[in-house]
Motif scaffolding. Structure first.
Motif, short mmCIF file in Angstrom:
data_model
loop_
_atom_site.label_atom_id
_atom_site.label_comp_id
_atom_site.label_asym_id
_atom_site.label_seq_id
_atom_site.Cartn_x
_atom_site.Cartn_y
_atom_site.Cartn_z
N ALA A 1 44.67 -0.99 21.27
CA ALA A 1 45.67 -1.92 20.75
C ALA A 1 47.06 -1.32 20.81
N SER A 2 47.17 -0.02 20.58
CA SER A 2 48.49 0.62 20.61
C SER A 2 49.10 0.59 22.00
N VAL A 3 48.25 0.55 23.04
CA VAL A 3 48.76 0.46 24.42
C VAL A 3 49.55 -0.83 24.61
N PHE A 4 49.12 -1.90 23.92
CA PHE A 4 49.80 -3.19 24.02
C PHE A 4 50.81 -3.40 22.89
N GLY A 5 51.10 -2.34 22.16
CA GLY A 5 52.10 -2.44 21.10
C GLY A 5 51.60 -3.10 19.84
N LEU A 6 50.28 -3.19 19.65
CA LEU A 6 49.73 -3.80 18.44
C LEU A 6 49.43 -2.71 17.42
N PRO A 7 50.06 -2.73 16.26
CA PRO A 7 49.87 -1.66 15.26
C PRO A 7 48.60 -1.85 14.45
N LEU A 8 47.46 -1.84 15.11
CA LEU A 8 46.18 -2.03 14.42
C LEU A 8 45.57 -0.67 14.08
N GLU A 9 45.02 -0.58 12.88
CA GLU A 9 44.27 0.59 12.47
C GLU A 9 43.01 0.12 11.75
N VAL A 10 42.09 1.05 11.52
CA VAL A 10 40.87 0.73 10.80
C VAL A 10 40.94 1.34 9.41
N ARG A 11 40.34 0.63 8.45
CA ARG A 11 40.24 1.12 7.07
C ARG A 11 38.80 0.96 6.63
N HIS A 12 38.04 2.00 6.81
CA HIS A 12 36.63 2.02 6.41
C HIS A 12 36.55 2.67 5.04
N VAL A 13 35.91 2.01 4.09
CA VAL A 13 36.01 2.44 2.70
C VAL A 13 35.50 3.88 2.51
N THR A 14 34.39 4.23 3.15
CA THR A 14 33.86 5.59 2.97
C THR A 14 34.75 6.62 3.63
N LEU A 15 35.22 6.31 4.85
CA LEU A 15 36.11 7.24 5.54
C LEU A 15 37.45 7.37 4.80
N SER A 16 37.97 6.23 4.30
CA SER A 16 39.24 6.28 3.56
C SER A 16 39.11 7.12 2.29
N THR A 17 38.00 6.98 1.60
CA THR A 17 37.77 7.79 0.39
C THR A 17 37.71 9.27 0.75
N GLY A 18 37.04 9.59 1.85
CA GLY A 18 37.00 10.98 2.28
C GLY A 18 38.38 11.52 2.64
N GLN A 19 39.21 10.69 3.26
CA GLN A 19 40.56 11.12 3.61
C GLN A 19 41.41 11.37 2.36
N ILE A 20 41.28 10.49 1.38
CA ILE A 20 42.05 10.68 0.14
C ILE A 20 41.60 11.95 -0.58
N ALA A 21 40.28 12.19 -0.57
CA ALA A 21 39.78 13.44 -1.18
C ALA A 21 40.29 14.65 -0.42
N ALA A 22 40.39 14.55 0.90
CA ALA A 22 40.92 15.67 1.69
C ALA A 22 42.38 15.93 1.36
N ALA A 23 43.16 14.85 1.18
CA ALA A 23 44.57 15.02 0.81
C ALA A 23 44.68 15.69 -0.55
#
Length: 664
Positions: free
Chosen positions: A567-589
């Protein structure tokens, strides 16, 4: 013959039967255009004109004018009779509305051609001319409104004796042609192998051709109406046997799988059998007028839908959706808990899955730190996710966000027979089971992922004196996962990807079964020589049992990594927000920035985003999967009110049942 809105005088003056075939066909086209034009001439003194469609009113007016002017009547009648005599009637009666080739995609290409390329009136095929004349989607409405008197007067223009249908030979030719097409389609290997052998015992698809030939013989020998009725009844009985045999294909789809073309052939076979019924009614009925109107109406509907791409997809994907959801439903049963033991087991499975995702989160940070090009960064992340999800599957653990897309089809099974109170109660119970299962899955994943990430971060501080991720990455997590940003939108988008992965899983498993790859692995000589007979059969069973889960996990992982990159190749600012992965990222921060982060509002805005992300991940994927399941089951939407009322009643009387399993 230029112009669209001709007046009646110009039409009558242009009715020259000796003209060329193309001119006669163009006259018919302009006649229908004049009939559809609203306003102008109306039948004076005709009863029942209020609320009557304009084409019917104009048709009555035309017939009245012809009755008052015999010279015009003779010219119009001669033109109509000569036009019909020069056309191939089976092109309309037997071929019209059916695909010339047995394939969904060939029919799709044909409809695209009809939509974007003009047709020509220079044809001897009555079906092609019919499609050119009746090219308005509203034509079936006014054809259905033609009364018996008007239809009989119209037939009188086309035949010398309107009391008898003048096209008996065209009708019986079309019936024989349709019978041959039914036999050829049904006896193709794709359909024949999937039919119940018991239904083929009396050879109904051979008998249908013989019954049609017997009907022709009766007509040529001057059989009495009673004898013709008997032969027609025999043909109808054979057609019923053919339809029962074709319907048995559905019972063998679990063993043999399904394809788009196969569904298309089944629909075509049923439609041809219905056409034979309509032609039979016109052929042997003492008063064919109502049956002729019904046949004309069905042909007009076929003309209106002939160009419709939406109708093609709607008609032929219902059974495919059903097979996809049925296969997903079998997998989805493993994700639904119905008692306390199963609930505790689900918590344990979710704890294991959350622990694996903790490692996945930190590996994702490592891949990002490599500063790879966008595509390769997305591919690396996707492979990381896919491998983690596969490990979770092989260890018989679970990731909560995969559950709703798999469990919705299973729940849709409870909607069968929803009109009864018993079925409605079972459905409400299933909703409660499902919500409890989701709750257990989410709790287990989140309880495990955060401690695992924090423990790994603490271990890194202890051994290396620094965290596993840098401060810049931690700041980016706080900036990107906050509830104040587009997290909700990205979480909903991730729910779409979760649904898509379950759909891919159903398709891949169906493809696996359709091509009988499990049998090939078990019995192919090369497989046996390489693996040995016992191991080959064991591998075949393993792939049959796990192909759906592997397809779901691999496709989901790759989509989570690659879709944002592409999506970024076409200029679309799309990202994924997976609840388990997001929780792990917040814990890492938190593990990087330390306990002072607990006093920062930015951290708590990220924490607040976790339940929103969970709700949208689960809700969107479940809503899409459940909608597909409803379409596949052909459920009646009018029952929704009863369903909602029953759910509200359960919420008022036993709200805890949606969150915790009963004691019994």
């Amino acid at each position: 013959m230029a112009g669209i809105h001709w007046d009646l005088t110009a039409l009558l003056n242009a009715a020259h039967a000796p003209g060329s075939r193309v001119e006669r066909h163009l006259w018919l086209v302009h006649l229908l255009e004049w009939l559809r034009h609203e306003g102008g001439e109306t039948p004076e003194g005709e009863p029942g004109t209020v609320g009557t469609p304009w084409p019917v009113r104009r048709l009555r007016h035309l017939l009245n004018v012809l009755d008052r002017h015999p010279e015009h009547r003779v010219r119009v009648s001669t033109l109509l009779r000569e036009t019909l005599a020069g056309l191939d009637a089976p092109g309309l009666l037997a071929d019209f509305g059916f695909a010339p080739r047995h394939g969904f995609f060939s029919e799709l290409a044909d409809r695209l051609r009809l939509n974007f390329l003009p047709g020509t009136p220079e044809t001897r095929d009555l079906g092609e001319l019919f499609l050119l004349i009746f090219d308005d989607e509203r034509d079936p409405e006014w054809i259905a409104a033609i009364d018996d008197r008007t239809l009989r007067r119209l037939l009188a223009l086309c035949a010398e004796d309107p009391a008898r249908l003048p096209w008996q030979h065209a009708l019986i030719d079309s019936i024989e042609l349709l019978a041959s097409q039914i036999r050829a389609s049904a006896l193709s290997s794709a359909l024949r192998q999937r039919m119940d052998p018991a239904g083929l015992g009396d050879r109904p698809f051979h008998q249908v051709v013989e019954a049609a030939a017997a009907l022709r013989q009766g007509l040529s020998e001057g059989a009495t109406p009673q004898q013709l009725q008997q032969r027609a009844q025999y043909l109808r009985a054979v057609l019923d046997a053919c339809l029962r045999a074709a319907a048995s294909v559905r019972g063998h789809l679990d063993e043999y799988g399904i394809s788009v073309d196969l569904v298309f052939q089944l629909d075509q076979l049923r439609a041809r059998a219905e056409r034979v019924e309509n032609l039979l009614a016109c052929l042997v009925s003492p008063d064919p007028l109502p049956d002729l109107r019904h046949l004309l109406l069905e042909l007009a509907r076929a003309s209106a839908g002939r160009r419709s791409l939406r109708a093609l997809f709607t008609q032929h994907y219902a059974l495919l959706a059903r097979k996809v959801t049925e296969r997903s439903a079998e997998t989805g049963e493993h994700y639904i808990t119905r008692d306390r033991d199963e609930y505790r087991h689900m918590l344990g499975m979710a704890l294991g899955g959350g622990g694996i995702i903790g490692f996945t989160t930190l590996i994702k940070f490592a891949i990002t730190a490599l500063a790879l090009p966008v595509f390769w960064n997305g591919l690396g992340a996707g492979l990381n996710y896919a491998l983690s999800f596969v490990i979770v599957q092989l260890l018989h653990w679970t990731v909560a966000t995969k559950q709703p897309a798999m469990t919705a089809p299973s729940m849709a099974r409870k909607l069968e027979g929803i009109a009864s109170d018993v079925a409605l109660g079972r459905f409400v119970d299933e909703v409660a089971h499902l919500l409890r299962s989701q709750m257990a899955g989410i709790i287990g994943n989140l309880v495990a992922v955060a401690p695992v990430v924090l423990a790994l971060q603490g271990l890194s501080w202890w051994l290396a004196g620094k965290p596993l991720i840098g401060q810049a990455q931690a700041d980016y997590v706080l900036h990107s996962t906050t509830l104040l940003g587009p997290t909700a939108l990205f979480a909903a988008f991730t729910g779409v990807l979760l649904f898509a992965s379950s759909l891919i899983a159903g398709w891949v498993e169906n493809w696996f079964v359709f091509h009988r790859l499990d049998s090939a692995i078990a019995w192919n000589p090369r497989s046996i020589a390489w693996l040995g007979e016992t191991r080959a059969q064991r591998w075949a069973r393993w792939w049959r049992d796990n192909i759906s889960g592997l397809a779901a996990n691999v496709s989901l992982g790759l989509m989570l990594g690659l879709v944002p990159a592409l999506a970024s190749v076409f200029g679309l600012p799309l990202e994924v927000r997976h609840v388990t992965l997001s929780t792990g990222q917040i814990a890492a921060a938190l593990g990087t920035l330390g306990l002072p982060l607990l006093h920062e509002p930015a951290f708590w805005w990220c924490v607040a985003a976790i339940p929103v992300t969970a709700m949208l991940n689960l809700g969107v994927s479940f809503a899409l999967a459940f909608r597909l399941a409803m379409v596949s089951q052909g459920l009646k939407l009018q029952d929704r009110g009863r369903i909602y009322q029953a759910l509200r009643q359960r919420w008022r009387t036993a709200p805890g049942s949606f969150f915790f399993p009963p004691r019994g």
